[in-house]
Design a protein around this motif. Sequence first.
Motif, PDB file in Angstrom:
ATOM      1  N   LEU A 273       0.828  -1.214   0.000  1.00 57.63           N
ATOM      2  CA  LEU A 273       0.000   0.000   0.000  1.00 57.63           C
ATOM      3  C   LEU A 273       0.860   1.261   0.000  1.00 57.63           C
ATOM      4  CD1 LEU A 273      -2.916  -0.793   2.490  1.00 57.63           C
ATOM      5  CD2 LEU A 273      -3.174  -0.117   0.092  1.00 57.63           C
ATOM      6  N   ARG A 274       1.948   1.225   0.759  1.00 61.43           N
ATOM      7  CA  ARG A 274       2.786   2.412   0.894  1.00 61.43           C
ATOM      8  C   ARG A 274       3.330   2.877  -0.459  1.00 61.43           C
ATOM      9  NH1 ARG A 274       7.668   1.982   4.915  1.00 61.43           N
ATOM     10  NH2 ARG A 274       8.196   0.432   3.365  1.00 61.43           N
ATOM     11  N   ASP A 275       3.526   1.932  -1.352  1.00 66.57           N
ATOM     12  CA  ASP A 275       4.083   2.281  -2.661  1.00 66.57           C
ATOM     13  C   ASP A 275       3.021   2.689  -3.686  1.00 66.57           C
ATOM     14  OD1 ASP A 275       6.561   1.750  -1.649  1.00 66.57           O
ATOM     15  OD2 ASP A 275       6.617  -0.328  -2.369  1.00 66.57           O
ATOM     16  N   ARG A 276       1.751   2.647  -3.328  1.00 63.48           N
ATOM     17  CA  ARG A 276       0.684   3.022  -4.268  1.00 63.48           C
ATOM     18  C   ARG A 276       0.565   4.542  -4.353  1.00 63.48           C
ATOM     19  NH1 ARG A 276      -1.881  -0.802  -7.562  1.00 63.48           N
ATOM     20  NH2 ARG A 276      -3.352   0.918  -7.852  1.00 63.48           N
ATOM     21  N   THR A 277       0.355   5.048  -5.551  1.00 63.35           N
ATOM     22  CA  THR A 277       0.254   6.507  -5.713  1.00 63.35           C
ATOM     23  C   THR A 277      -1.020   7.060  -5.084  1.00 63.35           C
ATOM     24  OG1 THR A 277      -0.766   6.130  -7.858  1.00 63.35           O
ATOM     25  CG2 THR A 277       1.598   6.582  -7.845  1.00 63.35           C
ATOM     26  N   GLU A 278      -2.046   6.200  -4.907  1.00 61.92           N
ATOM     27  CA  GLU A 278      -3.319   6.666  -4.320  1.00 61.92           C
ATOM     28  C   GLU A 278      -3.202   6.906  -2.808  1.00 61.92           C
ATOM     29  OE1 GLU A 278      -2.845   3.818  -5.894  1.00 61.92           O
ATOM     30  OE2 GLU A 278      -4.261   3.573  -7.548  1.00 61.92           O
ATOM     31  N   VAL A 279      -2.116   6.383  -2.213  1.00 59.09           N
ATOM     32  CA  VAL A 279      -2.012   6.365  -0.750  1.00 59.09           C
ATOM     33  C   VAL A 279      -1.100   7.481  -0.253  1.00 59.09           C
ATOM     34  CG1 VAL A 279      -1.182   4.983   1.214  1.00 59.09           C
ATOM     35  CG2 VAL A 279      -2.479   3.888  -0.636  1.00 59.09           C
ATOM     36  N   GLU A 280      -1.592   8.247   0.728  1.00 61.31           N
ATOM     37  CA  GLU A 280      -0.757   9.300   1.301  1.00 61.31           C
ATOM     38  C   GLU A 280       0.188   8.736   2.355  1.00 61.31           C
ATOM     39  OE1 GLU A 280      -2.569  13.069   2.321  1.00 61.31           O
ATOM     40  OE2 GLU A 280      -1.407  13.058   4.189  1.00 61.31           O
ATOM     41  N   THR A 281      -0.355   7.929   3.279  1.00 59.34           N
ATOM     42  CA  THR A 281       0.516   7.379   4.307  1.00 59.34           C
ATOM     43  C   THR A 281      -0.078   6.094   4.878  1.00 59.34           C
ATOM     44  OG1 THR A 281       1.711   7.860   6.371  1.00 59.34           O
ATOM     45  CG2 THR A 281      -0.495   8.752   6.192  1.00 59.34           C
ATOM     46  N   LEU A 311      -5.799   7.819   2.358  1.00 58.36           N
ATOM     47  CA  LEU A 311      -5.778   8.013   0.913  1.00 58.36           C
ATOM     48  C   LEU A 311      -5.557   9.487   0.601  1.00 58.36           C
ATOM     49  CD1 LEU A 311      -8.836   5.749   0.049  1.00 58.36           C
ATOM     50  CD2 LEU A 311      -6.516   5.403  -0.826  1.00 58.36           C
ATOM     51  N   LYS A 312      -4.969   9.751  -0.548  1.00 59.14           N
ATOM     52  CA  LYS A 312      -4.926  11.146  -0.997  1.00 59.14           C
ATOM     53  C   LYS A 312      -6.369  11.591  -1.225  1.00 59.14           C
ATOM     54  CE  LYS A 312      -0.318  10.778  -2.871  1.00 59.14           C
ATOM     55  NZ  LYS A 312       0.428  10.280  -4.033  1.00 59.14           N
ATOM     56  N   PRO A 313      -6.649  12.892  -1.092  1.00 63.07           N
ATOM     57  CA  PRO A 313      -8.046  13.347  -1.194  1.00 63.07           C
ATOM     58  C   PRO A 313      -8.715  12.836  -2.462  1.00 63.07           C
ATOM     59  CG  PRO A 313      -6.639  15.127  -0.441  1.00 63.07           C
ATOM     60  CD  PRO A 313      -5.719  13.996  -0.804  1.00 63.07           C
ATOM     61  N   PHE A 322     -14.217   2.310  -4.062  1.00 62.67           N
ATOM     62  CA  PHE A 322     -13.063   1.518  -3.618  1.00 62.67           C
ATOM     63  C   PHE A 322     -13.483   0.482  -2.571  1.00 62.67           C
ATOM     64  CE2 PHE A 322      -9.566   1.009  -0.503  1.00 62.67           C
ATOM     65  CZ  PHE A 322      -8.648   0.367  -1.326  1.00 62.67           C
ATOM     66  N   VAL A 323     -14.147   0.957  -1.529  1.00 59.56           N
ATOM     67  CA  VAL A 323     -14.485   0.049  -0.421  1.00 59.56           C
ATOM     68  C   VAL A 323     -15.487  -1.012  -0.882  1.00 59.56           C
ATOM     69  CG1 VAL A 323     -15.531  -0.107   1.879  1.00 59.56           C
ATOM     70  CG2 VAL A 323     -13.931   1.755   1.358  1.00 59.56           C
ATOM     71  N   ASN A 324     -16.485  -0.587  -1.647  1.00 52.28           N
ATOM     72  CA  ASN A 324     -17.521  -1.540  -2.062  1.00 52.28           C
ATOM     73  C   ASN A 324     -16.998  -2.567  -3.071  1.00 52.28           C
ATOM     74  OD1 ASN A 324     -19.308  -0.235  -0.396  1.00 52.28           O
ATOM     75  ND2 ASN A 324     -20.211   1.014  -2.017  1.00 52.28           N
ATOM     76  N   PRO A 363      -9.424  10.655   3.034  1.00 52.81           N
ATOM     77  CA  PRO A 363     -10.139   9.704   3.899  1.00 52.81           C
ATOM     78  C   PRO A 363      -9.201   8.656   4.512  1.00 52.81           C
ATOM     79  CG  PRO A 363     -10.661   9.301   1.578  1.00 52.81           C
ATOM     80  CD  PRO A 363      -9.789  10.522   1.614  1.00 52.81           C
ATOM     81  N   SER A 364      -9.549   8.239   5.732  1.00 51.89           N
ATOM     82  CA  SER A 364      -8.745   7.243   6.450  1.00 51.89           C
ATOM     83  C   SER A 364      -9.486   5.917   6.498  1.00 51.89           C
ATOM     84  CB  SER A 364      -8.497   7.700   7.890  1.00 51.89           C
ATOM     85  OG  SER A 364      -7.960   8.991   7.917  1.00 51.89           O
ATOM     86  N   LEU A 365      -8.756   4.851   6.265  1.00 50.01           N
ATOM     87  CA  LEU A 365      -9.335   3.512   6.330  1.00 50.01           C
ATOM     88  C   LEU A 365      -8.516   2.660   7.284  1.00 50.01           C
ATOM     89  CD1 LEU A 365      -9.969   2.892   2.521  1.00 50.01           C
ATOM     90  CD2 LEU A 365     -11.720   3.302   4.265  1.00 50.01           C
TER      91      LEU A 365
END
Length: 391
Positions: A273-281, A311-313, A322-324, A363-365
């Motif tokens: 996940l950390r390496d995905r561009t969609e993810v902030e942290t 996730l980035k905004p 995404f979640v569904n 958003p945080s997941l």
Amino acid sequence: MSTSRNHDRRTMLAHATRAFSEHGVVNPAVYHASTILADTLEDYETGSRGYPYGRYGTPTTRALESMIAQVEGGHRSFLTPSGLAAISTLLLGMTEKGSHVLLSDSVYGPTRRAADRLLGRFGVTAEYFDPRITAEELEARIRPQTSLVFLESPGSLTMEVQDVPALAQAAHRKGVPVAIDNTWSAGWHFDAFAAGCDISIQAATKYYAGHSDVLMGSITVTEDMEERIGKTHKDLGQCVGPDDAYLVLRGMRTLDVRMVRHMENALAVAGWLRDRTEVETVLYPALPGAPGHDLWKRDFTGACGLFSFVLKPISEKALHAFVNALELFGIGASWGGYESLVLRFDPRSPGARTAMEWPHEGPSLRLHIGLEDPGDLIADLSAAFEKMKEV
Ligand SMILES: *Cc1c(COP(=O)(O)O)cnc(C)c1O
């Protein structure tokens, strides 16, 4: 308890509680008991058998208490019908009219509500501090009326790791006992008592039960806290059913092997996940470079499968897509079972945090990584990111 030599704690998981078994049966019996008969009136009045009434314990519940006390490394444990019941019992036990309690801003939401609402009715003040507070800052907040410092490390949503040994020392310098919600480590990967805590809470619902089918909690205490917590536990009529106690004890036999796999899988997914561009942290203390990693490495012997990521905004619609789209991650509360879960949370929602700013926009997941194949979980997340892009 069950063996004379000093064995590894994994051996303990397999052999503990044998003293509660009978007739050569490996597991303790499931005693359904309210009335427990005494042989004579003298026996009844002196309580010589040690089991005066079902609510005060049976060999089934005492076996589980003994197992949890050994895993947590405390003097003894008390069982409650849920993790939250353990927390509210502890909060009531450690306060009186006019008390002041200090809690980490990262505590489990219902803990905060119990402290504010339940204790508030009895004139107790709950004050929250930034989970990353220093020992000096904590010490400065302690008042003459402070009766408890309550920690949760890592915070079960936002994952801040606390310097528990330093904070416990600071509280003790002022004579204030320290409790910790130790559910994330299952008491298996963080030794709360060696770190100086006086009370350790488990939502046994999570990794002890381990199979998403039981609710239970435990309060484990030092010898000094036994009388105070024991009396409150008794006065509140706290007890658990025998079938549930049996299931939790059964779950605990495999605690170590499950924890090893949860961590291995969570590290694989978190690193991806950390390496995905969609993810902030990614907020997983066991992941090198993640917030709290250094403290985690110093104080923990392992990790569980629970972590969060931001996730980035994106639009609300994209988040839902995404979640569904996730097929292997169930959308649901709780964690610690064998299966993976996903949940959205928002530390900026009203009342969720009062002592710290949440620095992230998107958003945080929170994910619970179960015992599935990590490659399958990553493929599921990857497919969901594709769905998210289609929105
Ligand atoms: C789930 C949870 C609890 C409460 O446990 P229940 O058995 O659901 O009442 C307490 N603390 C933490 C950190 C939890 O995740």
